[in-house]
Write a protein that holds these residues in place. Structure first.
Motif, PDB file in Angstrom:
ATOM      1  N   HIS A   1       0.843  -1.189   0.000  1.00  0.00           N
ATOM      2  CA  HIS A   1       0.000   0.000   0.000  1.00  0.00           C
ATOM      3  C   HIS A   1       0.879   1.240   0.000  1.00  0.00           C
ATOM      4  O   HIS A   1       2.102   1.151   0.174  1.00  0.00           O
ATOM      5  CB  HIS A   1      -0.951   0.007   1.211  1.00  0.00           C
ATOM      6  N   LYS A   2       0.260   2.392  -0.185  1.00  0.00           N
ATOM      7  CA  LYS A   2       0.992   3.648  -0.135  1.00  0.00           C
ATOM      8  C   LYS A   2       1.240   4.031   1.324  1.00  0.00           C
ATOM      9  O   LYS A   2       0.502   3.633   2.222  1.00  0.00           O
ATOM     10  CB  LYS A   2       0.216   4.754  -0.858  1.00  0.00           C
TER      11      LYS A   2
ATOM     12  N   GLU B   1       1.993   0.638 -12.802  1.00  0.00           N
ATOM     13  CA  GLU B   1       1.160  -0.474 -12.354  1.00  0.00           C
ATOM     14  C   GLU B   1       1.412  -0.772 -10.876  1.00  0.00           C
ATOM     15  O   GLU B   1       0.470  -1.051 -10.118  1.00  0.00           O
ATOM     16  CB  GLU B   1       1.451  -1.721 -13.194  1.00  0.00           C
ATOM     17  N   ILE B   2       2.670  -0.695 -10.456  1.00  0.00           N
ATOM     18  CA  ILE B   2       3.006  -0.914  -9.053  1.00  0.00           C
ATOM     19  C   ILE B   2       2.329   0.147  -8.174  1.00  0.00           C
ATOM     20  O   ILE B   2       1.730  -0.170  -7.138  1.00  0.00           O
ATOM     21  CB  ILE B   2       4.535  -0.858  -8.841  1.00  0.00           C
TER      22      ILE B   2
ATOM     23  N   ALA C   1      -1.789   1.953  -4.320  1.00  0.00           N
ATOM     24  CA  ALA C   1      -2.893   2.874  -4.019  1.00  0.00           C
ATOM     25  C   ALA C   1      -4.177   2.130  -3.674  1.00  0.00           C
ATOM     26  O   ALA C   1      -5.005   2.620  -2.901  1.00  0.00           O
ATOM     27  CB  ALA C   1      -3.132   3.808  -5.206  1.00  0.00           C
ATOM     28  N   SER C   2      -4.330   0.936  -4.227  1.00  0.00           N
ATOM     29  CA  SER C   2      -5.539   0.141  -3.983  1.00  0.00           C
ATOM     30  C   SER C   2      -5.443  -0.716  -2.724  1.00  0.00           C
ATOM     31  O   SER C   2      -6.385  -1.440  -2.400  1.00  0.00           O
ATOM     32  CB  SER C   2      -5.805  -0.773  -5.186  1.00  0.00           C
ATOM     33  N   GLU C   3      -4.301  -0.635  -2.003  1.00  0.00           N
ATOM     34  CA  GLU C   3      -4.041  -1.522  -0.851  1.00  0.00           C
ATOM     35  C   GLU C   3      -4.344  -2.966  -1.258  1.00  0.00           C
ATOM     36  O   GLU C   3      -5.356  -3.543  -0.909  1.00  0.00           O
ATOM     37  CB  GLU C   3      -4.879  -1.140   0.367  1.00  0.00           C
ATOM     38  N   THR C   4      -3.436  -3.541  -1.986  1.00  0.00           N
ATOM     39  CA  THR C   4      -3.652  -4.856  -2.593  1.00  0.00           C
ATOM     40  C   THR C   4      -3.130  -5.973  -1.694  1.00  0.00           C
ATOM     41  O   THR C   4      -1.963  -5.970  -1.292  1.00  0.00           O
ATOM     42  CB  THR C   4      -2.959  -4.939  -3.965  1.00  0.00           C
ATOM     43  N   TRP C   5      -4.013  -6.929  -1.399  1.00  0.00           N
ATOM     44  CA  TRP C   5      -3.663  -8.111  -0.609  1.00  0.00           C
ATOM     45  C   TRP C   5      -3.544  -9.291  -1.574  1.00  0.00           C
ATOM     46  O   TRP C   5      -4.511  -9.676  -2.225  1.00  0.00           O
ATOM     47  CB  TRP C   5      -4.731  -8.405   0.435  1.00  0.00           C
ATOM     48  N   PHE C   6      -2.356  -9.871  -1.641  1.00  0.00           N
ATOM     49  CA  PHE C   6      -2.115 -10.992  -2.541  1.00  0.00           C
ATOM     50  C   PHE C   6      -2.153 -12.310  -1.761  1.00  0.00           C
ATOM     51  O   PHE C   6      -1.556 -12.416  -0.689  1.00  0.00           O
ATOM     52  CB  PHE C   6      -0.739 -10.881  -3.195  1.00  0.00           C
ATOM     53  N   THR C   7      -2.825 -13.297  -2.323  1.00  0.00           N
ATOM     54  CA  THR C   7      -2.668 -14.652  -1.814  1.00  0.00           C
ATOM     55  C   THR C   7      -1.281 -15.148  -2.228  1.00  0.00           C
ATOM     56  O   THR C   7      -0.577 -14.490  -3.010  1.00  0.00           O
ATOM     57  CB  THR C   7      -3.722 -15.592  -2.392  1.00  0.00           C
ATOM     58  N   ALA C   8      -0.890 -16.316  -1.745  1.00  0.00           N
ATOM     59  CA  ALA C   8       0.423 -16.850  -2.099  1.00  0.00           C
ATOM     60  C   ALA C   8       0.539 -17.057  -3.608  1.00  0.00           C
ATOM     61  O   ALA C   8       1.548 -16.687  -4.225  1.00  0.00           O
ATOM     62  CB  ALA C   8       0.670 -18.151  -1.350  1.00  0.00           C
TER      63      ALA C   8
ATOM     64  N   GLN D   1      -7.844  -1.020   4.940  1.00  0.00           N
ATOM     65  CA  GLN D   1      -9.181  -0.881   4.372  1.00  0.00           C
ATOM     66  C   GLN D   1      -9.725  -2.158   3.747  1.00  0.00           C
ATOM     67  O   GLN D   1     -10.935  -2.356   3.687  1.00  0.00           O
ATOM     68  CB  GLN D   1      -9.178   0.233   3.313  1.00  0.00           C
ATOM     69  N   HIS D   2      -8.852  -3.035   3.257  1.00  0.00           N
ATOM     70  CA  HIS D   2      -9.323  -4.177   2.467  1.00  0.00           C
ATOM     71  C   HIS D   2      -8.792  -5.504   3.005  1.00  0.00           C
ATOM     72  O   HIS D   2      -8.345  -6.352   2.231  1.00  0.00           O
ATOM     73  CB  HIS D   2      -8.901  -4.003   1.004  1.00  0.00           C
TER      74      HIS D   2
END
Length: 231
Positions: free
Chosen positions: A121-122, A162-163, A168-175, A203-204
Motif C-alpha cells: 500500500h501507499k 502499475e506498481i 494505491a488500492s491496498e492490494t492483498w495478494f494470496t500466495a 481498508q481491504h
C-alpha cells in the motif's frame, strides 16, 4: 479518521501475541522468527541489526508474520539483511503486510505459505501543523512511495505505474497471486500460523484474516474474564 484508526492499531497490537527470536543450531543454518510489528513498540532496527550481525551461519531462514510498521526501521532492517554474507531465505508464514514486505524482498529467495497474505500500500503518516506543513508532508510521502515502488519494480519487473496503482488500492495478494505477480519465488504447504494482529486500520483486509482476528479477540476476552474471576 485514518489517524484515529492508526493509533488504535498501535494500541491494540501491544497486546497481541508477538515473538522475535533467533535460533542458531550450527554454523550452517540459523532461523529468525519475526512474528512482530516493525518499530512502533515492536522490533526496532538497531536491535534487529545487532542480533543479525551475530549470526555466522551460511544460511539464514527469516520467518515472517508481521502487520508491518515503521518504514524507516524496515528500510534499515532491509539493508542489514541484504548486506549479510549468508544466503537469506524468507518464509512468509502468515502475513507480510506493508513494511514487512521490504524485509521479505531483501532475501535471496522468498517462499510463502498457502493461506498467507502479502500486502502492499501507499505510505501513511501522522502529522500536526498548518497547510504548508501538510503539503510538505504529502510531497515527502510521494518520495517514500516512489522509493518503495522502485523496489517492487526491481523484484517483479512490473511497470512503475502499475506498481503504484496496486499500492494505491491496498492490494492483498494470496500466495499464488504473489508468485504470479513476481513478488515471491515459491509457495509451500500451509502451516498452522494464524493472524494475531489487529489489522483494522487497513481498508481491504481479507475475510480470512478478519475471522482469525475475531476468534483470537474472543479467546483473549474469555481469558481476561477468567482472570478477573480468579482475582
Amino acid at each position: 479518521m485514518q489517524k484515529n484508526k492508526l493509533l488504535k492499531l498501535l494500541q491494540d497490537n501491544l497486546n497481541a501475541h508477538k515473538s522475535f527470536k533467533i535460533k542458531q543450531e550450527d554454523d550452517s543454518q540459523a532461523t529468525i522468527y519475526l512474528y512482530e510489528a516493525i518499530g512502533w513498540l515492536g522490533i526496532e532496527a538497531e536491535d534487529f541489526a545487532k542480533d543479525l550481525s551475530q549470526i555466522n551461519s551460511k544460511e539464514i531462514h527469516l520467518r515472517i508474520n508481521s502487520p508491518g510498521g515503521d518504514v524507516f526501521d524496515a528500510r534499515a532492517m532491509q539493508t542489514a539483511i541484504a548486506q549479510h554474507p549468508a544466503k537469506v531465505i524468507a518464509h512468509i508464514d502468515g502475513v507480510a503486510a506493508s513494511a514487512a514486505t521490504y524485509l521479505a524482498l531483501a532475501a535471496d529467495e522468498v517462499h510463502m505459505a498457502e493461506g498467507a497474505f502479502f500486502m502492499i500500500h501507499k505510505g501513511w503518516t501522522l502529522n500536526i501543523g498548518n497547510a504548508d506543513d501538510f503539503r510538505e508532508q504529502a510531497n515527502f510521502l510521494d518520495k517514500i512511495d516512489q522509493s518503495i515502488a522502485n523496489d517492487y519494480h526491481k523484484r517483479t519487473n512490473k511497470p512503475l505505474d502499475e506498481i503504484i496503482e496496486l499500492m494505491a488500492s491496498e492490494t492483498w495478494f494470496t500466495a499464488d497471486e504473489a508468485k504470479e505477480h513476481g513478488f515471491i519465488d515459491e509457495v509451500f504447504e500451509n502451516v498452522s500460523t494464524q493472524n494475531r494482529f489487529n489489522l483494522s486500520a487497513y481498508q481491504h483486509v481479507p475475510e480470512q484474516l478478519q475471522n482469525q482476528q475475531s476468534d483470537f479477540q474472543k479467546y483473549r476476552q474469555h481469558l481476561e474474564r477468567r482472570l478477573r474471576l480468579a482475582l
